[in-house]
Design a protein around this motif. Structure first.
Motif, short mmCIF file in Angstrom:
data_model
loop_
_atom_site.label_atom_id
_atom_site.label_comp_id
_atom_site.label_asym_id
_atom_site.label_seq_id
_atom_site.Cartn_x
_atom_site.Cartn_y
_atom_site.Cartn_z
N ARG A 1 23.77 1.23 76.54
CA ARG A 1 22.56 1.97 76.15
C ARG A 1 21.28 1.19 76.45
N GLY B 1 23.28 14.78 68.34
CA GLY B 1 23.56 13.64 69.23
C GLY B 1 24.96 13.10 69.13
N GLY B 2 25.07 11.81 68.85
CA GLY B 2 26.38 11.16 68.81
C GLY B 2 27.05 11.19 67.44
N ASP C 1 30.91 11.29 66.85
CA ASP C 1 31.60 10.01 67.10
C ASP C 1 31.63 9.17 65.83
N ALA D 1 30.88 16.47 71.87
CA ALA D 1 31.69 15.25 71.98
C ALA D 1 32.99 15.52 72.76
N ARG E 1 23.21 -0.62 67.19
CA ARG E 1 23.73 0.37 68.12
C ARG E 1 23.85 -0.21 69.54
N ALA F 1 26.39 18.69 69.33
CA ALA F 1 26.38 17.23 69.56
C ALA F 1 26.69 16.91 71.02
N VAL F 2 25.80 17.35 71.90
CA VAL F 2 26.03 17.07 73.33
C VAL F 2 24.94 16.13 73.88
N GLY F 3 24.16 15.53 72.97
CA GLY F 3 23.09 14.62 73.39
C GLY F 3 21.84 15.40 73.75
N PHE F 4 20.68 14.73 73.57
CA PHE F 4 19.43 15.39 73.97
C PHE F 4 19.23 15.17 75.47
N GLY G 1 32.26 19.05 74.00
CA GLY G 1 30.95 19.24 74.65
C GLY G 1 31.01 19.14 76.17
N TYR G 2 32.20 19.20 76.73
CA TYR G 2 32.31 19.07 78.19
C TYR G 2 32.73 20.42 78.79
N ARG H 1 18.42 2.90 78.30
CA ARG H 1 17.77 3.97 77.54
C ARG H 1 16.80 3.39 76.53
N ARG I 1 19.99 18.19 76.25
CA ARG I 1 20.86 19.33 76.50
C ARG I 1 21.13 20.14 75.23
N1 UDP Z 1 28.42 14.61 75.19
C1 UDP Z 1 28.98 15.86 75.33
N2 UDP Z 1 28.91 16.45 76.57
C2 UDP Z 1 28.31 15.87 77.63
C3 UDP Z 1 27.71 14.60 77.45
C4 UDP Z 1 27.77 14.00 76.21
O1 UDP Z 1 29.53 16.42 74.40
O2 UDP Z 1 28.28 16.47 78.71
C5 UDP Z 1 28.53 13.98 73.86
C6 UDP Z 1 29.06 12.56 73.85
O3 UDP Z 1 30.47 12.58 73.87
C7 UDP Z 1 28.47 12.03 72.57
C8 UDP Z 1 27.14 12.79 72.45
O4 UDP Z 1 27.24 13.89 73.34
O5 UDP Z 1 29.31 12.39 71.49
C9 UDP Z 1 25.90 12.03 72.95
O6 UDP Z 1 25.66 11.02 72.17
P1 UDP Z 1 24.38 10.12 72.38
O7 UDP Z 1 24.47 9.06 71.36
O8 UDP Z 1 24.23 9.73 73.80
O9 UDP Z 1 23.24 11.19 72.06
P2 UDP Z 1 21.79 11.01 71.47
O10 UDP Z 1 21.97 10.59 70.03
O11 UDP Z 1 21.08 10.00 72.27
O12 UDP Z 1 21.21 12.39 71.60
#
Ligand code: UDP
Length: 244
Positions: A221, A187-188, A191, A111, A214, A161-164, A138-139, A224, A166
Protein backbone atom coordinates in the motif's frame (compact mmCIF):
# COMPACT_ATOMS: atom_id res chain seq x y z
CA UNK A 1 -33.50 21.09 9.13
CA UNK A 2 -30.26 21.83 7.31
CA UNK A 3 -27.34 19.82 8.54
CA UNK A 4 -24.05 21.38 9.53
CA UNK A 5 -21.35 20.80 6.91
CA UNK A 6 -17.61 21.24 7.15
CA UNK A 7 -15.58 21.74 3.98
CA UNK A 8 -12.19 20.05 3.83
CA UNK A 9 -10.39 20.57 0.49
CA UNK A 10 -13.65 20.77 -1.41
CA UNK A 11 -15.38 17.84 0.28
CA UNK A 12 -18.47 18.68 2.33
CA UNK A 13 -18.39 16.57 5.49
CA UNK A 14 -21.41 16.07 7.72
CA UNK A 15 -20.86 17.20 11.29
CA UNK A 16 -21.61 14.03 13.26
CA UNK A 17 -20.10 12.02 16.04
CA UNK A 18 -20.61 8.25 15.99
CA UNK A 19 -23.47 8.33 18.51
CA UNK A 20 -25.59 10.95 16.74
CA UNK A 21 -24.89 9.38 13.37
CA UNK A 22 -26.14 5.98 14.53
CA UNK A 23 -29.25 7.63 15.96
CA UNK A 24 -29.97 9.33 12.64
CA UNK A 25 -29.31 6.17 10.64
CA UNK A 26 -31.46 4.00 12.89
CA UNK A 27 -34.36 6.35 12.19
CA UNK A 28 -33.79 6.27 8.44
CA UNK A 29 -33.53 2.47 8.35
CA UNK A 30 -36.60 1.89 10.47
CA UNK A 31 -38.57 4.24 8.22
CA UNK A 32 -37.34 2.34 5.14
CA UNK A 33 -35.74 5.50 3.74
CA UNK A 34 -33.23 4.81 0.98
CA UNK A 35 -29.88 6.30 2.02
CA UNK A 36 -26.38 6.57 0.54
CA UNK A 37 -23.52 7.07 3.00
CA UNK A 38 -19.85 7.63 2.18
CA UNK A 39 -17.03 7.38 4.70
CA UNK A 40 -14.27 9.51 3.22
CA UNK A 41 -10.60 9.40 4.22
CA UNK A 42 -7.79 11.67 2.93
CA UNK A 43 -7.21 9.32 -0.02
CA UNK A 44 -10.83 9.76 -1.10
CA UNK A 45 -10.68 13.54 -0.63
CA UNK A 46 -7.57 13.73 -2.82
CA UNK A 47 -9.01 11.39 -5.43
CA UNK A 48 -12.25 13.38 -5.66
CA UNK A 49 -10.21 16.51 -6.47
CA UNK A 50 -9.06 15.00 -9.73
CA UNK A 51 -12.04 12.83 -10.74
CA UNK A 52 -15.03 15.03 -11.53
CA UNK A 53 -17.48 12.15 -11.91
CA UNK A 54 -16.56 10.82 -8.48
CA UNK A 55 -16.83 14.31 -7.00
CA UNK A 56 -20.36 14.69 -8.36
CA UNK A 57 -21.35 11.26 -7.00
CA UNK A 58 -20.13 12.19 -3.54
CA UNK A 59 -22.09 15.45 -3.70
CA UNK A 60 -25.18 13.33 -4.23
CA UNK A 61 -24.59 11.16 -1.15
CA UNK A 62 -26.94 11.65 1.80
CA UNK A 63 -24.05 11.55 4.25
CA UNK A 64 -20.31 12.12 3.89
CA UNK A 65 -18.59 11.09 7.10
CA UNK A 66 -14.99 11.71 8.18
CA UNK A 67 -13.08 8.42 8.19
CA UNK A 68 -9.45 8.99 8.99
CA UNK A 69 -7.54 10.98 11.52
CA UNK A 70 -6.14 13.01 8.63
CA UNK A 71 -9.55 14.47 7.85
CA UNK A 72 -10.11 15.46 11.49
CA UNK A 73 -6.63 16.98 11.66
CA UNK A 74 -7.27 18.83 8.38
CA UNK A 75 -10.57 20.22 9.66
CA UNK A 76 -8.82 21.46 12.83
CA UNK A 77 -6.01 23.07 10.84
CA UNK A 78 -8.62 24.88 8.78
CA UNK A 79 -10.24 26.24 11.95
CA UNK A 80 -13.50 24.31 11.46
CA UNK A 81 -13.02 21.14 13.53
CA UNK A 82 -15.11 18.06 12.88
CA UNK A 83 -16.21 16.28 16.09
CA UNK A 84 -14.57 12.87 15.64
CA UNK A 85 -13.45 10.20 13.25
CA UNK A 86 -16.04 7.55 12.39
CA UNK A 87 -14.13 4.68 10.79
CA UNK A 88 -16.00 2.73 8.12
CA UNK A 89 -15.25 -0.56 9.84
CA UNK A 90 -16.52 0.69 13.21
CA UNK A 91 -19.67 2.09 11.61
CA UNK A 92 -20.29 -1.25 9.89
CA UNK A 93 -19.95 -3.07 13.24
CA UNK A 94 -22.29 -0.60 14.97
CA UNK A 95 -24.85 -1.12 12.20
CA UNK A 96 -24.53 -4.91 12.47
CA UNK A 97 -24.98 -4.68 16.21
CA UNK A 98 -28.03 -2.43 15.93
CA UNK A 99 -29.34 -4.68 13.17
CA UNK A 100 -28.97 -7.70 15.41
CA UNK A 101 -31.08 -6.00 18.08
CA UNK A 102 -33.67 -4.60 15.69
CA UNK A 103 -33.96 -7.63 13.41
CA UNK A 104 -32.66 -5.89 10.26
CA UNK A 105 -31.36 -7.72 7.20
CA UNK A 106 -28.07 -7.10 5.42
CA UNK A 107 -26.47 -7.85 2.05
CA UNK A 108 -22.69 -8.15 1.68
CA UNK A 109 -21.10 -7.35 -1.67
CA UNK A 110 -17.35 -7.43 -2.13
CA UNK A 111 -13.95 -8.98 -1.34
CA UNK A 112 -12.73 -12.38 -2.47
CA UNK A 113 -15.20 -15.27 -2.40
CA UNK A 114 -13.59 -17.03 0.56
CA UNK A 115 -13.29 -13.72 2.44
CA UNK A 116 -16.93 -12.69 2.08
CA UNK A 117 -18.01 -16.23 3.02
CA UNK A 118 -15.90 -16.08 6.16
CA UNK A 119 -17.18 -12.58 6.95
CA UNK A 120 -20.77 -13.83 6.66
CA UNK A 121 -19.93 -16.79 8.94
CA UNK A 122 -18.65 -14.30 11.52
CA UNK A 123 -21.84 -12.26 11.18
CA UNK A 124 -23.97 -15.37 11.83
CA UNK A 125 -22.05 -16.05 15.04
CA UNK A 126 -21.57 -12.50 16.34
CA UNK A 127 -24.79 -10.80 15.26
CA UNK A 128 -27.38 -13.49 15.74
CA UNK A 129 -30.48 -11.33 15.39
CA UNK A 130 -29.40 -9.99 12.00
CA UNK A 131 -30.72 -11.66 8.87
CA UNK A 132 -28.19 -12.21 6.08
CA UNK A 133 -30.16 -11.33 2.95
CA UNK A 134 -27.37 -12.53 0.67
CA UNK A 135 -23.77 -12.00 -0.36
CA UNK A 136 -21.52 -11.95 -3.40
CA UNK A 137 -17.79 -11.57 -3.93
CA UNK A 138 -16.47 -8.36 -5.44
CA UNK A 139 -14.88 -9.86 -8.54
CA UNK A 140 -17.76 -9.67 -11.02
CA UNK A 141 -18.22 -8.03 -14.41
CA UNK A 142 -21.96 -8.03 -14.77
CA UNK A 143 -24.10 -6.72 -11.89
CA UNK A 144 -27.51 -7.93 -13.14
CA UNK A 145 -27.82 -11.02 -10.94
CA UNK A 146 -26.60 -9.12 -7.87
CA UNK A 147 -29.04 -6.27 -8.48
CA UNK A 148 -31.90 -8.73 -8.93
CA UNK A 149 -31.01 -10.48 -5.68
CA UNK A 150 -30.91 -7.23 -3.70
CA UNK A 151 -34.14 -6.04 -5.34
CA UNK A 152 -35.92 -9.21 -4.30
CA UNK A 153 -34.52 -9.38 -0.78
CA UNK A 154 -35.02 -5.64 0.04
CA UNK A 155 -32.30 -5.63 2.74
CA UNK A 156 -32.05 -2.83 5.29
CA UNK A 157 -28.26 -2.61 4.97
CA UNK A 158 -26.16 -3.05 1.84
CA UNK A 159 -22.41 -3.09 2.44
CA UNK A 160 -20.33 -2.66 -0.71
CA UNK A 161 -16.68 -3.58 -0.15
CA UNK A 162 -14.96 -3.38 -3.53
CA UNK A 163 -12.66 -0.44 -2.69
CA UNK A 164 -13.07 3.19 -3.68
CA UNK A 165 -13.95 4.72 -6.14
CA UNK A 166 -15.64 1.65 -7.55
CA UNK A 167 -17.90 1.00 -4.57
CA UNK A 168 -19.39 4.52 -4.56
CA UNK A 169 -19.74 4.44 -8.35
CA UNK A 170 -21.54 1.08 -8.13
CA UNK A 171 -23.94 2.36 -5.48
CA UNK A 172 -24.67 5.54 -7.43
CA UNK A 173 -25.25 3.63 -10.66
CA UNK A 174 -27.69 1.14 -9.15
CA UNK A 175 -29.44 2.94 -6.30
CA UNK A 176 -32.31 3.97 -8.51
CA UNK A 177 -33.22 0.32 -8.97
CA UNK A 178 -33.84 -0.29 -5.26
CA UNK A 179 -36.71 0.72 -3.02
CA UNK A 180 -35.00 0.96 0.33
CA UNK A 181 -31.83 0.33 2.28
CA UNK A 182 -28.75 2.04 3.64
CA UNK A 183 -25.99 1.75 1.04
CA UNK A 184 -22.45 2.17 2.30
CA UNK A 185 -19.02 1.57 0.80
CA UNK A 186 -16.79 -0.10 3.37
CA UNK A 187 -13.49 -0.74 1.52
CA UNK A 188 -11.45 -3.53 3.03
CA UNK A 189 -13.81 -4.10 5.99
CA UNK A 190 -14.85 -7.65 5.05
CA UNK A 191 -11.19 -8.67 5.26
CA UNK A 192 -11.14 -7.42 8.85
CA UNK A 193 -14.49 -9.03 9.68
CA UNK A 194 -13.23 -12.32 8.22
CA UNK A 195 -9.99 -12.04 10.18
CA UNK A 196 -7.71 -12.09 7.12
CA UNK A 197 -6.51 -8.54 7.85
CA UNK A 198 -6.09 -7.25 11.41
CA UNK A 199 -7.41 -3.88 12.54
CA UNK A 200 -4.83 -1.76 14.33
CA UNK A 201 -4.90 -2.26 18.11
CA UNK A 202 -6.58 0.52 20.05
CA UNK A 203 -3.29 2.01 21.22
CA UNK A 204 -2.14 2.51 17.62
CA UNK A 205 -5.51 4.08 16.82
CA UNK A 206 -5.26 6.37 19.85
CA UNK A 207 -1.86 7.71 18.86
CA UNK A 208 -3.17 8.26 15.31
CA UNK A 209 -0.86 5.63 13.81
CA UNK A 210 -3.44 3.31 12.29
CA UNK A 211 -2.11 4.20 8.84
CA UNK A 212 1.36 2.98 9.89
CA UNK A 213 -0.03 -0.29 11.27
CA UNK A 214 -1.87 -0.83 8.01
CA UNK A 215 1.25 -0.09 6.00
CA UNK A 216 3.25 -2.63 8.01
CA UNK A 217 0.56 -5.26 7.42
CA UNK A 218 0.15 -4.52 3.73
CA UNK A 219 3.46 -3.00 2.53
CA UNK A 220 2.18 -2.92 -1.05
CA UNK A 221 0.00 0.00 0.00
CA UNK A 222 3.00 2.35 0.33
CA UNK A 223 2.45 3.96 -3.07
CA UNK A 224 -1.17 4.73 -2.27
CA UNK A 225 -0.11 6.26 1.01
CA UNK A 226 2.09 8.88 -0.63
CA UNK A 227 -1.12 10.81 -1.02
CA UNK A 228 -1.27 11.39 2.76
CA UNK A 229 1.61 13.92 2.94
CA UNK A 230 0.14 15.56 -0.19
CA UNK A 231 -3.15 15.91 1.67
CA UNK A 232 -1.39 17.66 4.57
CA UNK A 233 0.40 20.02 2.17
CA UNK A 234 -2.88 20.90 0.45
CA UNK A 235 -4.56 21.57 3.80
CA UNK A 236 -1.65 23.81 4.81
CA UNK A 237 -2.03 25.76 1.55
CA UNK A 238 -5.80 26.06 2.01
CA UNK A 239 -5.21 27.30 5.55
CA UNK A 240 -3.01 30.11 4.33
CA UNK A 241 -5.64 31.09 1.74
CA UNK A 242 -8.43 30.98 4.32
CA UNK A 243 -6.49 33.29 6.65
CA UNK A 244 -5.91 35.90 3.95
N1 UDP B 1 -11.99 -5.84 -4.12
C1 UDP B 1 -13.08 -6.41 -4.74
N2 UDP B 1 -13.11 -6.39 -6.11
C2 UDP B 1 -12.13 -5.83 -6.86
C3 UDP B 1 -11.04 -5.22 -6.20
C4 UDP B 1 -11.01 -5.23 -4.82
O1 UDP B 1 -13.98 -6.92 -4.10
O2 UDP B 1 -12.24 -5.84 -8.10
C5 UDP B 1 -11.97 -5.89 -2.64
C6 UDP B 1 -10.68 -6.41 -2.03
O3 UDP B 1 -10.72 -7.83 -2.00
C7 UDP B 1 -10.73 -5.77 -0.67
C8 UDP B 1 -11.45 -4.44 -0.92
O4 UDP B 1 -12.09 -4.58 -2.18
O5 UDP B 1 -11.51 -6.57 0.20
C9 UDP B 1 -10.53 -3.23 -1.11
O6 UDP B 1 -9.92 -2.95 0.00
P1 UDP B 1 -9.00 -1.68 0.14
O7 UDP B 1 -8.45 -1.72 1.51
O8 UDP B 1 -8.06 -1.59 -1.00
O9 UDP B 1 -10.09 -0.52 -0.05
P2 UDP B 1 -10.15 0.94 0.50
O10 UDP B 1 -10.37 0.82 1.99
O11 UDP B 1 -8.89 1.62 0.16
O12 UDP B 1 -11.34 1.52 -0.21
Amino acid sequence: MTRKKINVLGMEFDYYNAYDLMKALRGKINRGKKTFLVTANPEIVMYARKDEEYREILKDADYVIADGTGVILGSKMLGTPLPERVAGYDLMCSLLEAGSREGWSAYFLGAKKEVVEKAVDTVHVKYKGLKVAGYHDGYFKNSDAIVAEIKAAKPDLIFVAVGFPRQEKWIYEHMGEFEKGLFIGVGGSFDVLAGTVKRAPELWQRVHAEWLYRLLQEPKRWKRMLVLPQFVVEVAKARVLRKK
